[in-house]
Design an enzyme around this catalytic site. Structure first.
Site, mmCIF file in Angstrom:
data_model
loop_
_atom_site.group_PDB
_atom_site.id
_atom_site.type_symbol
_atom_site.label_atom_id
_atom_site.label_comp_id
_atom_site.label_asym_id
_atom_site.label_seq_id
_atom_site.Cartn_x
_atom_site.Cartn_y
_atom_site.Cartn_z
ATOM 1 C CG ASP A 200 -1.733 1.224 1.572
ATOM 2 O OD1 ASP A 200 -1.578 2.123 0.500
ATOM 3 O OD2 ASP A 200 -2.122 1.268 2.681
ATOM 4 C CG HIS A 373 -3.835 4.653 3.467
ATOM 5 N ND1 HIS A 373 -4.050 3.308 2.830
ATOM 6 C CD2 HIS A 373 -4.963 5.282 3.401
ATOM 7 C CE1 HIS A 373 -5.224 3.135 2.548
ATOM 8 N NE2 HIS A 373 -5.752 4.340 2.748
#
Lengths: 563, 563
Positions: A200, A373
Site C-alpha cells: 500500500d 494509511h
C-alpha cells in the site's frame, strides 16, 4: 537454466494501480486463479454523470473455471464495492473477516443482485489465524490497522515462493480495539525468504509516521470540553473506531448520540450486531428525541464529511435538512480530510456552517482526523522486516509509486526488482527471475443508473461538449415524394444562450441556414448526410463568428410521407 | 446625536468578498465615487463552459457621473482582469504603479477593446510616494510585498476618517528587489487614528509567518546543484521575483534560459521593458536554440503550474508539445502550489512527468514555493500598528473572515466593530458609528466566448443536466390543416447511451410515445404544450424504469403547412 519449463506465478493488477480506487488483483498459477478485492472508484470530472467505475473483468470471465475465489482484505468501497456488479457473471466463493463479510452481505442485499441461485452467494468468514487452501495457493492472514476494523493482509504461499500483500495498513501501537498489527507474523515469514512484497503506497512520500487513531480521541475530548451547545461530528461512516471514540467521549460528557445519514445508520447497525462497536445502553436516541433534549446533552454523528451534495451535513449547512437545524453556537467537527477533488465542496460546507453561526472545527484546528494509511517510516519497517526479493507498489498514483521505489532502493532493493506494474500487466515470477509477460484486457467500466458499461467514450465526449457549450438542434422536414424541404428549419437550443433574450440571433441563424438549403438541388437534397453537413457547417461558422462559441450542433432530418 | 445630518462614507464591495477573485470595491462620499481594483474570477465546476466571471457593475453605470477613477493595487488577474470587459461602459481614469499599468495596458490591447475613443484609455502611472486627490478623497499609497512586484496598499483620507486598504500583501524582510513593505507609513497613520482597516485574509487561519521569497531562491540553488540534465521550472507567469530568482540561479550554474507559454513570454517582455526583471545579456535563448545545447546548460521556464489542460507543461507531460520533449532524468520543478480545485489536474501532470522518467520536484520536497499572502502573525502586526476603530476582512472565503475576526477580537477590536460585509452591501461609516445601509445590485457576470452576460442560470442549469445525463430529442411533425400527427416521433440522443448499441431501447421508446399520442383527440393535439408534456412524461418514466436515468428530454413540435 530451464526457467522456460518452470511454471510461473502471474500477478495481474486489474485495478488499484496508478490510481486510488477499484482495487482488484489476480494471482494465477497453472490452472488456479485467486482474486484479491473487488472495489469501485468514484468518477473524476472527466466522467460526467457516471455514478461509479468498476474494473473490467473480461479476463476473469474468460478464465472462470480457474477461479477459486475472491479474498477481501477489508470492507471499504474501493475493495468490496464492485461485488454487486460483478457477481452476476462471476459468482465465485468470497472470503473475508467477519465485519468485511457483514458489509459485503449488506451491499449485495441492498442492490438486490438477481439471477444468482436465488440470491445465494458463497460468503465465507475467515479469521486472521485461519489458513486457506485454494488450488496451488495456501493463504495465511495477518491483522493490520486501518481506518476500518478487521482489515487483513495476506501471505500467499505459491510454488514460486511466498508473496506478502499488505492490504491497506498503518502501524498503530495504540489502536482503539487494542488489536495491534501482527508484525510478529511478518518477521517470521520474512526470516524464511519472501519472493514478492505488494505494498500500500497511498501515503508514500509523507515523512515520518502516521499518528495513532488514539490522538483523535484526545483531541475530541478537549473540543467536547469547550462546547456548551450541541455537537455535530461528521466522519466516514465506515470508520468504526472513530465512531467508537466519538461515542465514548459523548458518554464521558453525558451526552446522548443521534445518527444522521443512511450509510451511518447502516454501518452502526452492522458493526454493533457483529460486536465491533460498543454502544452503552440508552446512549443512542432518535433525532426527533434529541431535538427535545437540552443542546448540551446532544451529539449528532452525521455523513457529509466530503461536502457531498446530497449528504446530511451538506443539507444542514444549506438549512434544507428536514430534522436538523444548525443553531448559532452549535459546534460542528469535521473529523475527516478531503479526498483529492473534494476540497472545494467541503470548504463550501464549512463556509455555510460558519454563516449560520456555528463553530466549525476542521483541519487547521488540530488533530480531529488522522489517516488510515502508512507513511514513509512505516513502509520502511515492512520492507526491512520482510526483506523481499521483489517489491510491487499498489494503491497509489504514479508519484506514490516513485516515492516508494526511492525508499525501496535506499533500503537495498535493486532498482530492477522494483516492479512498477500498470493495470492489466501480467508479471511472471519464477524462483529466480521475474518478467513482464504481456497484458490482459482491462479498463474502466462505467456504471450510470442501472446501466453497466453502456456509457462509453463517445457518450462521455458528447456530455462534455454539451456541458461546456450547450446544444443547438436544427430540425427540417423533407417531403418523401418530392425529396425537397417541406418545413423548417426549426431551431431549439439548450445550455447555449437564453433563447428569449436572443431571438434576433436565432432568427438570423435560421435565415442563413435556409439560404444555404435553398441553394441545394434536388439530387443534393436526397443525400441526407450532405444536407446535415451543410446545416452544421453553416451554423457552426455563424455562431463562432457572432459570439465566439462552439456549441454541439445537431441537425435532425425528418421525412414526411402521405399515408 | 445628529448623525443623520452628517454625510457618510459608504464602502460597497462589488466582488472579492466571501470569495477569492473578482476584487472590486467602491468608496462613495456625497457625489464622489472611487473604485479599487477590477478583477476576474475563474469559474467553478458549477459554471460549465464559462470562461471567466466579472463583477456586475450596474450600480457603477448608474452613477457614472460620480466616478473619479479606478485605482489598481497590483497587476494580478483577480485585480485588473475585468478592465477589458467593463471599460466599454465605464471608461474612467485608471491609476496604478508602473508595472500594474504596463500589465493592464497589454491586457487592453490584447483583447482589442473597441468603441473607446479610438482605443484611448486614461491610464495613469503613480508611485507609492504620490498623493492623489479624487473629489472628497485624498489617497496615499504604501508599498507592500506580494507575489508580483510593485503592489501597493492605500490610505484613503475621507471626511469621515482615514481608511487603510491593505491590498494583497505579505511582510517580507528580505524581498528579491530589496523593497520592503512600508510599515513606517502605517505606523505614522496609525498614530493619528484610523477609522477602518480593510485587510487581505487569503491566508487568515495559517499559523505563524509566511516565509520570505528568498527561501525559494536558496532551495532552487540546492536543487539546481543536483541536476545533471535539463531543468524545467513552472511558476505563475506574473511572479516576476520568482522568475528573477530562477534566472539568477540559472546564471550561477551557467545555464541558458528559454521561455515557454504565451503569458510567460508576455510578462517577461513587459517586466524587462519596465525594469522589473533583469536578465543578463545572452542568457535568454529561443527554445529551438536551447534544444541544440547540452542538457546541463539549459533551463526552461514554462506556464502550466496548475495543470491547465492547454498550458505548455501539461502538453509536455502528455508528449504533445511541438518543441519540447521531456527526456528521462530531466528535472521538472513545480514552483507553485495548486489553487483550490486544481489539485487533481496538477497531480496528473506530475504523474505523467514521472512516467516519462523525469525527476519531479514538488511540494513534498521542500520550499520550492512560498505564498504571497500574509499569515496570522503578519495580519496581527498590521492590526496592532494601525489600531483601527473598525476592521473589514476582504479577499478570502467566509471561513477566512471568521479566522480574521477571531484574531481581531483577541487584539481588542470589539466584536461589533468587525464588519463581515457581503457582496453588494453598503456599509456607511460616520465619525462615530457605522451601519449597514441596504444593498446595491451585484452578481456574477459570466463571460463565455465573445458573449458577456448572456449565459445565465437557466442556461447553466441546462448545461449541468446535459453533462450528467445527456439529452433525448423527440421530433414530431404536425399537419397545420388537420392539426394531427403527420410524422414522427423521431428520436435522437446525445450523451445518453450509445445509440447504435441500444436500437431496441430507442425503438421501444418510440412505440410507447406513439401509443400515447394516438390516445389524444384533435382538440388535445392543438394544445402543443400539452402534447410536449405527454411526450416528456411518457419518455421520462420509460427511461427511468428501464435504465434508471433522468436525461434532459426535449420534445420538438414542427408544423407543416402546404404552400
Amino acid at each position: 537454466m530451464n526457467n522456460y519449463k518452470e511454471k510461473a506465478l502471474s500477478v495481474i493488477p486489474l485495478g488499484g494501480i496508478s490510481e486510488i480506487g477499484k482495487n482488484m488483483m489476480a494471482f494465477e498459477y497453472g490452472d488456479d486463479i485467486i482474486i484479491i478485492d473487488a472495489g469501485i472508484k468514484f468518477p473524476t470530472e472527466e466522467l460526467p454523470g457516471v455514478d461509479l467505475v468498476i474494473p473490467d473483468i473480461t479476463y476473469l470471465k474468460e478464465n472462470i473455471q480457474k477461479i477459486h475465489g475472491i479474498i477481501l482484505t477489508h470492507g471499504h468501497e474501493d475493495h468490496v464495492g464492485a461485488l454487486p456488479f460483478i457477481l452476476e457473471e462471476l459468482n465465485v466463493p468470497i472470503y473475508g473477516t467477519s465485519l468485511t463479510i457483514g458489509i459485503a452481505k449488506r451491499k449485495l442485499t441492498d442492490r438486490d443482485v438477481k439471477n444468482i441461485n436465488n440470491n445465494r452467494f458463497d460468503l465465507n468468514v475467515i479469521d486472521s489465524s485461519d489458513e486457506l487452501k485454494l488450488g496451488s495457493f495456501k493463504i495465511n492472514f495477518f491483522r493490520v490497522n486501518h481506518s476500518i476494523p478487521d482489515g487483513v493482509g495476506l501471505a500467499i504461499r505459491t510454488p514460486a515462493g511466498l508473496v506478502v500483500h499488505s492490504g491497506d495498513f498503518k502501524i498503530d501501537h495504540t489502536p482503539v480495539d487494542g488489536k495491534v498489527m501482527e508484525l510478529n507474523k511478518l518477521s517470521r515469514w520474512g526470516s524464511h525468504g519472501i519472493l514478492l512484497f505488494i505494498c500500500d503506497t497511498t501515503n508514500a512520500g509523507k515523512e515520518g509516521y502516521t499518528p495513532s487513531e488514539k490522538i483523535v480521541g484526545e483531541t475530541l475530548y478537549d473540543v467536547f470540553g469547550r462546547c456548551e451547545k450541541r455537537i455535530i461530528v461528521t466522519t466516514f461512516a465506515s470508520n468504526v473506531h472513530r465512531l467508537q471514540q466519538i461515542i465514548n467521549v459523548a458518554a464521558d460528557f453525558n451526552r446522548r448520540v443521534a445518527l444522521s445519514g443512511r450509510s451511518m445508520i447502516n454501518v452502526v447497525d452492522v458493526a454493533s450486531e457483529l460486536g465491533y462497536l460498543h454502544i452503552p445502553e440508552g446512549t443512542l436516541v432518535e433525532i426527533e428525541e434529541a431535538n427535545k433534549l437540552s443542546p448540551d446533552r446532544v451529539v449528532i454523528i452525521t455523513t457529509g464529511s466530503q461536502g457531498e451534495p446530497m449528504a446530511a451535513l451538506t443539507r444542514m449547512a444549506l438549512k434544507s435538512h428536514r430534522l436538523i437545524q444548525i443553531q448559532p453556537d452549535d459546534t460542528v467537527i469535521i473529523s475527516a480530510s478531503p479526498i483529492p477533488g473534494n476540497e472545494k465542496l467541503i470548504a463550501r460546507t464549512i463556509d455555510n456552517l460558519f454563516r449560520i453561526g456555528a463553530n466549525v472545527v476542521y483541519k487547521v484546528d488540530g488533530d480531529v482526523h488522522v489517516s488510515g494509511h502508512a507513511s514513509n517510516e512505516e513502509i520502511k519497517i515492512l520492507i526491512k522486516i520482510l526483506n523481499p526479493k521483489y517489491v510491487l507498489p499498489f494503491h497509489g498514483e504514479y508519484r506514490h509509486k516513485i516515492s516508494f521505489s526511492h525508499m525501496a532502493e535506499d533500503l537495498g532493493i535493486p532498482k530492477e526488482n522494483v516492479i512498477l506494474a500498470e493495470q492489466g500487466d501480467r508479471w511472471e515470477f519464477y524462483r529466480k527471475m521475474a518478467k513482464h509477460a504481456g497484458k490482459v484486457k482491462t479498463g474502466e467500466i462505467m456504471v450510470d443508473g442501472l446501466g453497466i458499461g453502456d456509457v462509453g467514450n463517445i457518450v462521455l465526449h458528447d456530455r462534455q461538449t454539451l456541458s461546456t457549450e450547450g446544444i443547438i438542434i436544427v430540425v427540417i422536414v423533407i417531403d418523401k415524394k418530392t425529396g425537397m424541404l417541406m418545413a423548417g428549419p426549426e431551431i431549439v437550443t439548450r445550455g447555449f444562450v437564453y433563447m428569449r433574450e436572443n431571438v434576433q440571433l436565432i432568427n438570423n441563424a435560421k435565415s442563413v441556414i435556409l439560404k444555404e438549403l435553398k441553394n441545394l438541388n434536388s439530387k443534393q437534397f436526397k443525400n441526407w448526410s450532405h444536407v446535415k453537413g451543410v446545416i452544421t457547417k453553416t451554423l457552426f461558422s455563424f455562431v463562432l463568428k457572432h459570439i465566439g462559441r462552439k456549441p454541439f450542433i445537431l441537425p435532425i432530418v425528418t421525412e414526411y410521407q402521405e399515408e
